[in-house]
Design a protein around this motif. Sequence first.
Motif: not given
Length: 595
Positions: A334-337, A347-352, A354-360
């Motif tokens: 999250e700090s890297v994002i 913005p980092v895409h929501a579905r990127a 590992y990094g996307g906020p929705l991928v997990v």
Amino acid sequence: MFKPSFRLFQKVAANSGRIPPVKLAYKNMLKDPSKKYSAFKGVALPNRTWPNKSITKAPRWLSTDLRDGNQSLPDPMSVEEKKEYFHKLIEIGFKEIEVSFPSASQTDFDFTRYAVENAPEDISIQVLTQSREPLIRRTVESVKGAKKATIHTYLATSDVFRDVVFNMTQEDAIAKAIETTKLVRSLTKDDPTMQETEWTLEFSPECFSDTPTQFAVEICEAVKNVWQPTEKTPLIFNLPATVEVSSPNVYADQIEYFCNHITEREKICVSVHCHNDRGCGVAATELGLLAGADRVEGCLFGNGERTGNVDLVTVALNMYTNGVSPELDFSDIESVIDVSERCNKIPVHARAPYGGPLVVSAFSGSHQDAIKKGFQKQEERQDPKWAIPYLPLDPKDIGRSYEAVIRVNSQSGKGGAAWVILRTLGLDLPRQLQVSFSSIVQNKADSLGRELKSEEINQLFKAEYFINNPITLKDFEITKNKSNNDRQIYAILNNKQNQQLINIKGQGNGPISSFINAISNQFGILFEVINYSEHSLGSGTQAQAATYIELGYVNSSGNNVKAWGCGINSDVSQASIEAILSVVNSLIESKEIKV
């Protein structure tokens, strides 16, 4: 929940009849694209070995966020933003960082000086320059005094660039590469005043992916012969997919051909720099490593010109989830994002990956159910090996909580809400209660038109199954009938509406049946236990019991009805009584019972 949509489809079908077959118009696209485009075939490699290999160790990594990534930004980073980004890259573990194009501007030159003066001793500062003498001299000057420095030169080698952009033959290109290498060498490792720095040269045959591979080897041989690398300080040949013109397997063939045909391979570091024009940057990079590459260049989250550079986060964590340490630390992703989004303003895409906020996050009921069961099995197995459906990576490894895994909306099934209740309240709901509660959650999410937060789900559950108004338990006593082993209960209830006490008594074969008998006698409704479940909360002397009771009764309309109640107490009998009272209170609220 699907009935309105189904009726709408029925209405459309009735009004319009069958939908006629669709004929493609090809208004802009060509029906036969081979008339305009040709497939790039790369190099013939009949005895390729890379398909049988695996990635077993981390490559050398080069972050080019501060140069290639920065050049791609509509609003380039300020010096302060570049400083913050630079230190985050070091914190993650990058040992090689391409910091700028120093000859491009005073800002880039000044930042390069900052990087040289503030980099740890094990960090190599890399800078890029065109093959022009004034620019090369300015670039070397920018890294003077660095502990480790890499001068990166490049020359377009593909036929289309040489012919269309530079009007240069292959022989001209080789001569230019030799001239540039001689100048860089004279200004760096051959200069007696520059010996405090460990100098490395990187040469890129730009557009390698679209270059005749035999020619790429030829021009790199010419550069190597001039630079004279050693095994201790190898020469870096970067083989970029500057423009992705083929599928990743073709690129891998090119890399393997180069690795097999360049001489003195032990003195060479082969680097891959994949752009993402065809969306295959990660795949091309991974196959390039299988084909013999030693180093990977790219940007965090795939930033870069046009469709971007390869996403280093994805490549690194792909290795990690295969059990190979990438030697980069994304424990706090999250700090890297945060740094990436703030400094790049992208913005980092929501579905990127590992990094996307929705991928997990799983919204689908079937996905949620599988994940929930996976965690339960994982706990039962006591096996450190990760094996959870739909989750290739444990979210905790990158600093994300399990609360982010399952998110509940109107599409979620019983498993989603049950997961939230388990993770936040510690309550492991029986399956029948999961089904009952899921419909309540779906209706709420549907009415709000959005997903529900964990706290909202908790409040819904408590309001539905932990109802403690107006009747509460003040005290109770259970005795045993010695003649027939039945139990008898004497209980005192408190009516908070009128502050009066209610004395009740009943009997049965246990505490629950005795209290059910007492309640039925008091309120004139015959209750029966349909389902009962319990489990402990916590352990040791602080442990409590959580009980779940489903009662059946006949309502005022003569219908058979079922309702759930829950109770928590250190005494399991009292927890069960409180669960029963929750059902009674719900009936009082609905006017089924009069107090």
